[in-house]
Design a protein around this motif. Structure first.
Motif, short mmCIF file in Angstrom:
data_model
loop_
_atom_site.label_atom_id
_atom_site.label_comp_id
_atom_site.label_asym_id
_atom_site.label_seq_id
_atom_site.Cartn_x
_atom_site.Cartn_y
_atom_site.Cartn_z
N GLY A 1 8.83 3.73 -3.61
CA GLY A 1 7.66 4.19 -4.36
C GLY A 1 8.30 5.49 -5.04
O GLY A 1 8.18 5.63 -6.25
N PHE A 2 8.72 6.53 -4.19
CA PHE A 2 8.98 8.01 -4.60
C PHE A 2 10.27 7.75 -5.57
O PHE A 2 10.08 8.24 -6.53
N MET A 3 11.16 6.88 -5.28
CA MET A 3 12.12 6.79 -6.23
C MET A 3 12.19 5.83 -7.42
O MET A 3 12.69 6.25 -8.44
N THR A 4 11.09 5.11 -7.56
CA THR A 4 10.52 4.58 -8.85
C THR A 4 9.95 5.40 -9.57
O THR A 4 10.32 5.67 -10.78
N MET A 5 9.09 6.48 -9.31
CA MET A 5 8.61 7.61 -10.04
C MET A 5 9.77 8.52 -10.37
O MET A 5 9.97 9.04 -11.49
N TYR A 6 10.71 8.90 -9.47
CA TYR A 6 11.95 9.62 -9.73
C TYR A 6 12.80 8.94 -10.92
O TYR A 6 13.25 9.73 -11.83
N MET A 7 13.13 7.69 -11.07
CA MET A 7 13.82 7.15 -11.98
C MET A 7 12.91 7.21 -13.36
O MET A 7 13.60 7.17 -14.37
N PHE B 1 3.89 15.95 2.94
CA PHE B 1 2.77 16.80 3.55
C PHE B 1 1.99 17.46 2.53
O PHE B 1 1.03 18.17 2.97
N LEU B 2 2.44 17.29 1.27
CA LEU B 2 1.41 17.98 0.09
C LEU B 2 0.62 16.80 -0.42
O LEU B 2 0.87 16.36 -1.47
N ALA B 3 -0.77 16.87 0.05
CA ALA B 3 -1.76 15.77 -0.47
C ALA B 3 -2.07 16.02 -1.83
O ALA B 3 -2.16 17.30 -2.54
N GLY B 4 -2.04 14.92 -2.67
CA GLY B 4 -2.40 15.00 -3.91
C GLY B 4 -1.36 15.41 -5.01
O GLY B 4 -1.55 15.23 -6.32
N THR B 5 -0.04 15.50 -4.53
CA THR B 5 1.09 15.89 -5.39
C THR B 5 2.19 15.15 -5.46
O THR B 5 3.30 15.21 -6.01
N ARG B 6 2.24 13.88 -4.65
CA ARG B 6 3.24 13.27 -4.21
C ARG B 6 3.98 12.73 -5.34
O ARG B 6 5.22 12.70 -5.67
N SER B 7 2.97 11.82 -6.11
CA SER B 7 3.75 11.19 -7.30
C SER B 7 4.09 12.36 -8.26
O SER B 7 5.04 12.12 -9.05
N VAL B 8 3.46 13.37 -8.44
CA VAL B 8 4.09 14.23 -9.45
C VAL B 8 5.34 15.10 -8.75
O VAL B 8 6.04 15.25 -9.90
N VAL C 1 0.81 -1.20 -0.01
CA VAL C 1 -0.10 -0.15 -0.04
C VAL C 1 0.84 1.21 0.13
O VAL C 1 0.49 2.26 -0.70
N ALA C 2 1.78 1.44 0.95
CA ALA C 2 2.76 2.37 1.03
C ALA C 2 3.48 2.71 -0.44
O ALA C 2 3.92 3.75 -0.67
N TYR C 3 3.97 1.50 -1.00
CA TYR C 3 4.68 1.78 -2.19
C TYR C 3 3.81 2.05 -3.44
O TYR C 3 3.79 3.19 -4.14
N VAL C 4 2.61 1.56 -3.50
CA VAL C 4 1.59 1.97 -4.62
C VAL C 4 1.19 3.23 -4.66
O VAL C 4 1.03 3.90 -5.58
N GLU C 5 0.77 3.66 -3.26
CA GLU C 5 0.27 5.14 -3.34
C GLU C 5 1.20 6.23 -3.77
O GLU C 5 0.71 7.04 -4.24
N ASN C 6 2.44 6.02 -3.88
CA ASN C 6 3.30 6.77 -4.48
C ASN C 6 3.61 6.63 -5.69
O ASN C 6 3.84 7.72 -6.34
N GLY D 1 13.52 21.31 -0.90
CA GLY D 1 12.26 21.84 0.01
C GLY D 1 11.21 21.06 -0.41
O GLY D 1 10.37 20.75 0.35
N VAL D 2 10.90 21.12 -1.56
CA VAL D 2 9.49 20.44 -2.26
C VAL D 2 9.65 18.92 -2.00
O VAL D 2 8.70 18.31 -1.59
N VAL D 3 10.59 18.39 -2.19
CA VAL D 3 10.93 16.95 -2.03
C VAL D 3 10.69 16.58 -0.44
O VAL D 3 9.98 15.39 -0.41
#
Length: 216
Positions: A73-79, A126-133, A29-34, A119-121
């Motif tokens: 999950g975050f670094m997956t989208m980063y890559m 804490f920024l709902a709805g923009t994490r994967s973006v 869940v924590a991975y897919v959410e990102n 700072g954005v990373v």
């Protein structure tokens, strides 16, 4: 109503699992959410705090697992952003990933990255709805990997700790956290809008004063 039914079904299923299986579910869940923002990961993590309070699972093992999974999950989208950045920039709405990620939010986050960088990373959880973006835009911008990894880890660790702690404290009333998360999301959105508007107004006033000074 549909959302609540969906959450209740997941909860009813999770409580039938063994502790090892529960850890695995929370990791997924924590991975897919990102990667897929519609997944209600935050509320489920808060539910994990309730499970920890009931001693079904351990608080700190769950914190570590959800944090690591969130960062992966975050670094997956980063890559993905780093690898497909040129295609994302050139094709935009036609690129397959941008069918999931809102182009409007992507452009906005890119501007944030240019102004505030890491700072954005760090603030991404804490920024709902923009994490994967944010993770995608960070990859496209090719921010330093080590620093980005550190920032996303700190962000995930603090956010997940707070969610688990809230779930622990409110116990069987953990679902009320979803209500406050919605309020929090709206407040953050208003703050962002005011901050951007304030920055624009401030810059315009500086330009106006500069022009007046030159005329005088």
């Amino acid at each position: 109503m549909v959302f609540e039914l969906y959450i209740n079904q997941i909860v009813d299923w999770v409580i039938t699992l063994s502790p090892a299986e529960i850890y695995l579910v929370f990791a997924v869940v924590a991975y897919v959410e990102n990667v897929l923002p519609p997944i209600p990961g935050d509320l489920l993590v808060a539910f994990g705090g309730y499970l920890a309070a009931e001693q079904v699972v351990g608080f700190f093992p769950l914190l570590i697992i959800t944090t690591v999974a969130s960062v992966v999950g975050f670094m997956t989208m980063y890559m993905i952003g780093a690898h497909f950045g040129h295609k994302i920039e050139e094709q935009r709405s036609r690129f397959w990933l941008m069918r999931i990620v809102d182009v409007k939010y992507y452009d906005k986050v890119k501007r944030w990255m240019q102004r505030w960088g890491q700072g954005v990373v760090f603030a991404n959880r804490f920024l709902a709805g923009t994490r994967s973006v944010i993770s995608l835009a960070s990859g496209v911008s090719k921010t330093k990997v080590s620093t980005t990894l550190l920032s996303s880890t700190g962000s995930s660790l603090i956010w997940n700790f707070l969610l688990l702690l809230m779930g622990w404290v409110v116990h069987e009333n953990w679902q009320i956290i979803g209500h406050y998360l919605n309020i929090y999301g709206r407040v953050i959105l208003v703050i962002i809008i005011l901050a951007v508007a304030g920055r624009i107004i401030f810059k315009r006033r500086l330009k106006s004063k500069s022009r007046k000074a030159k005329k005088n």
